[in-house]
Design a protein around this motif. Structure first.
Motif, PDB file in Angstrom:
ATOM      1  N   ALA A 110     -21.936 -29.504 -11.732  1.00  0.00           N
ATOM      2  CA  ALA A 110     -21.235 -28.254 -11.443  1.00  0.00           C
ATOM      3  C   ALA A 110     -19.763 -28.349 -11.823  1.00  0.00           C
ATOM      4  CB  ALA A 110     -21.365 -27.913  -9.959  1.00  0.00           C
ATOM      5  N   GLY A 111     -19.256 -27.277 -12.397  1.00  0.00           N
ATOM      6  CA  GLY A 111     -17.847 -27.289 -12.783  1.00  0.00           C
ATOM      7  C   GLY A 111     -17.368 -25.913 -13.187  1.00  0.00           C
ATOM      8  N   THR A 112     -16.058 -25.804 -13.367  1.00  0.00           N
ATOM      9  CA  THR A 112     -15.455 -24.563 -13.825  1.00  0.00           C
ATOM     10  C   THR A 112     -14.293 -24.919 -14.729  1.00  0.00           C
ATOM     11  OG1 THR A 112     -14.636 -22.398 -13.103  1.00  0.00           O
ATOM     12  CG2 THR A 112     -13.803 -24.329 -11.913  1.00  0.00           C
ATOM     13  N   ASP A 113     -13.676 -23.905 -15.333  1.00  0.00           N
ATOM     14  CA  ASP A 113     -12.542 -24.176 -16.205  1.00  0.00           C
ATOM     15  C   ASP A 113     -11.345 -23.327 -15.796  1.00  0.00           C
ATOM     16  OD1 ASP A 113     -13.113 -21.635 -17.075  1.00  0.00           O
ATOM     17  OD2 ASP A 113     -13.317 -22.153 -19.195  1.00  0.00           O
ATOM     18  N   MET A 114     -10.246 -23.543 -16.491  1.00  0.00           N
ATOM     19  CA  MET A 114      -9.008 -22.813 -16.216  1.00  0.00           C
ATOM     20  C   MET A 114      -8.154 -22.942 -17.458  1.00  0.00           C
ATOM     21  SD  MET A 114      -6.345 -23.649 -13.145  1.00  0.00           S
ATOM     22  CE  MET A 114      -4.605 -23.244 -13.253  1.00  0.00           C
ATOM     23  N   GLN A 159       2.439 -20.975 -16.020  1.00  0.00           N
ATOM     24  CA  GLN A 159       1.897 -19.720 -15.488  1.00  0.00           C
ATOM     25  C   GLN A 159       0.715 -19.943 -14.550  1.00  0.00           C
ATOM     26  OE1 GLN A 159       1.146 -16.857 -18.654  1.00  0.00           O
ATOM     27  NE2 GLN A 159       3.002 -17.499 -19.758  1.00  0.00           N
ATOM     28  N   ALA A 160       0.386 -21.196 -14.295  1.00  0.00           N
ATOM     29  CA  ALA A 160      -0.760 -21.514 -13.437  1.00  0.00           C
ATOM     30  C   ALA A 160      -0.342 -21.487 -11.976  1.00  0.00           C
ATOM     31  CB  ALA A 160      -1.320 -22.882 -13.802  1.00  0.00           C
ATOM     32  N   GLU A 218      -3.044 -25.791 -23.247  1.00  0.00           N
ATOM     33  CA  GLU A 218      -3.315 -24.746 -22.259  1.00  0.00           C
ATOM     34  C   GLU A 218      -4.587 -24.979 -21.454  1.00  0.00           C
ATOM     35  OE1 GLU A 218      -2.678 -20.747 -23.573  1.00  0.00           O
ATOM     36  OE2 GLU A 218      -0.844 -21.257 -24.651  1.00  0.00           O
ATOM     37  N   THR A 219      -4.981 -26.232 -21.312  1.00  0.00           N
ATOM     38  CA  THR A 219      -6.100 -26.578 -20.431  1.00  0.00           C
ATOM     39  C   THR A 219      -5.721 -27.774 -19.546  1.00  0.00           C
ATOM     40  OG1 THR A 219      -7.126 -28.064 -22.055  1.00  0.00           O
ATOM     41  CG2 THR A 219      -7.829 -25.760 -22.089  1.00  0.00           C
ATOM     42  N   SER A 220      -4.465 -27.843 -19.135  1.00  0.00           N
ATOM     43  CA  SER A 220      -3.974 -29.033 -18.431  1.00  0.00           C
ATOM     44  C   SER A 220      -4.722 -29.311 -17.136  1.00  0.00           C
ATOM     45  CB  SER A 220      -2.474 -28.909 -18.152  1.00  0.00           C
ATOM     46  OG  SER A 220      -2.195 -27.737 -17.398  1.00  0.00           O
ATOM     47  N   ALA A 221      -5.062 -28.263 -16.388  1.00  0.00           N
ATOM     48  CA  ALA A 221      -5.783 -28.483 -15.135  1.00  0.00           C
ATOM     49  C   ALA A 221      -7.181 -29.027 -15.404  1.00  0.00           C
ATOM     50  CB  ALA A 221      -5.864 -27.182 -14.342  1.00  0.00           C
ATOM     51  N   TYR A 222      -7.852 -28.452 -16.384  1.00  0.00           N
ATOM     52  CA  TYR A 222      -9.193 -28.914 -16.731  1.00  0.00           C
ATOM     53  C   TYR A 222      -9.142 -30.349 -17.246  1.00  0.00           C
ATOM     54  CZ  TYR A 222     -13.941 -28.752 -18.652  1.00  0.00           C
ATOM     55  OH  TYR A 222     -15.256 -29.000 -18.927  1.00  0.00           O
ATOM     56  N   ASN A 223      -8.190 -30.644 -18.134  1.00  0.00           N
ATOM     57  CA  ASN A 223      -8.023 -32.014 -18.615  1.00  0.00           C
ATOM     58  C   ASN A 223      -7.848 -32.986 -17.459  1.00  0.00           C
ATOM     59  OD1 ASN A 223      -6.566 -30.544 -21.300  1.00  0.00           O
ATOM     60  ND2 ASN A 223      -7.808 -32.334 -21.727  1.00  0.00           N
ATOM     61  N   GLN A 229      -6.025 -13.046 -23.021  1.00  0.00           N
ATOM     62  CA  GLN A 229      -4.609 -13.402 -23.105  1.00  0.00           C
ATOM     63  C   GLN A 229      -4.025 -13.131 -24.490  1.00  0.00           C
ATOM     64  OE1 GLN A 229      -4.152 -17.484 -21.781  1.00  0.00           O
ATOM     65  NE2 GLN A 229      -5.340 -17.125 -19.925  1.00  0.00           N
ATOM     66  N   GLY A 230      -4.820 -12.500 -25.352  1.00  0.00           N
ATOM     67  CA  GLY A 230      -4.325 -12.125 -26.666  1.00  0.00           C
ATOM     68  C   GLY A 230      -4.364 -13.219 -27.716  1.00  0.00           C
ATOM     69  N   LYS A 231      -5.154 -14.284 -27.495  1.00  0.00           N
ATOM     70  CA  LYS A 231      -5.212 -15.400 -28.440  1.00  0.00           C
ATOM     71  C   LYS A 231      -6.116 -15.104 -29.638  1.00  0.00           C
ATOM     72  CE  LYS A 231      -2.879 -18.013 -25.507  1.00  0.00           C
ATOM     73  NZ  LYS A 231      -1.512 -18.472 -25.764  1.00  0.00           N
TER      74      LYS A 231
END
Length: 269
Positions: A93-97, A103-104, A158-163, A212-214
């Motif tokens: 189980a997991g999620t991403d951010m 901005q987190a 832009e995935t620092s929390a997930y990393n 987010q407009g990417k």
């Protein structure tokens, strides 16, 4: 067929109604395991019935919020009362951010860590005794597979929390593997590090970047990531499930504290 120690094995998989978790439950059930499918959906959700129908009579469903100690204790009670022990635990189980670190929110950070890291700790802690009981009669012992990510090995913008969360899973895995080995507990603990896999979670993550407009479309981002991968495609869930089944089996009886990377060459660059 060669006996890989999975026929009749007692298995619990978290986050198992979709993606890698579902593919893992299907693969282990196909190899003769008894599988507890766990996820957040209520038992009467039609999806639960569909999944159990695909897995066969040896599969059961338990609702499990992986961030809840109470839910984990209830799952342990079920296992102890029905099976007496556990042979394989797959913490999937997991999620991403996604988004810039400045901005987190702290609340979003804590939520991700609770799902991605606390759940792995709770799963291992809750089932140590049951895994030791199951592992006593298996070649190589019981097996814990913690689903991490290549994002626990390398950084990504832009995935620092997930990393951070997946790096924590990697080192927690190594620490408890050594702890169990030193204590002569018959439990192997390994992490698996998939690259980019075509799952509902990946689609959600890509859509967040679109929001987010990417990019204009999530598919454009997925195509770009496939192009950056040496084999020029995303992985399919069953390809990760096959590697998890290997770690669960007696074929991996001498592996503990290892990280198995399945990433189409991403981290070899």
């Amino acid at each position: 067929m060669l006996d890989r120690g999975l026929k009749g094995a007692r298995v619990l998989v978290t986050g198992a109604l979709r993606g890698i978790g579902l593919a893992t439950a299907e693969r282990l059930a196909a190899e003769g395991a008894q599988v507890i499918v766990t996820d957040l959906s209520p038992p009467d959700d039609p999806l639960v019935g569909q999944v159990l129908g695909r897995l066969g009579p040896a599969a059961v469903y338990l609702r499990l919020d992986v961030t809840s100690e109470t839910d984990w204790d209830l799952a342990r009670g079920w296992v102890e009362n029905r099976w007496g022990g556990l042979d394989v635990l797959v913490n999937n189980a997991g999620t991403d951010m996604v988004g810039p670190v400045d901005q987190a929110s702290l609340a979003a950070w804590h939520r991700l860590m609770s799902i991605n890291v606390d759940s792995v700790f709770l799963g291992v802690r809750t089932f140590t005794a049951a895994l030791a009981a199951g592992g006593a009669g298996r070649r190589g012992g019981a097996s814990v597979i913690n689903v991490a990510s290549i994002m626990g090995l390398v950084g990504f913008a832009e995935t620092s929390a997930y990393n951070t969360s997946k790096g924590a899973v990697r080192l927690f895995t190594k620490a408890v593997a050594i702890e169990f080995a030193h204590a002569q507990k018959p439990i192997r603990v390994n992490s698996i590090h998939p690259g980019f896999v075509e799952t509902p979670l990946l689609h959600v993550g890509m859509q967040r970047w679109v929001d987010q407009g990417k990019a204009a479309k999530a598919q454009d981002l997925m195509d770009a990531i496939a192009g950056m991968t040496p084999v020029k495609r995303l992985a399919q869930p069953d390809e990760i499930a096959a590697a998890i089944a290997f770690l669960a089996s007696s074929d991996a009886s001498y592996m503990t504290g290892s990280e198995l990377v399945v990433d189409g060459g991403w981290t070899a660059q």
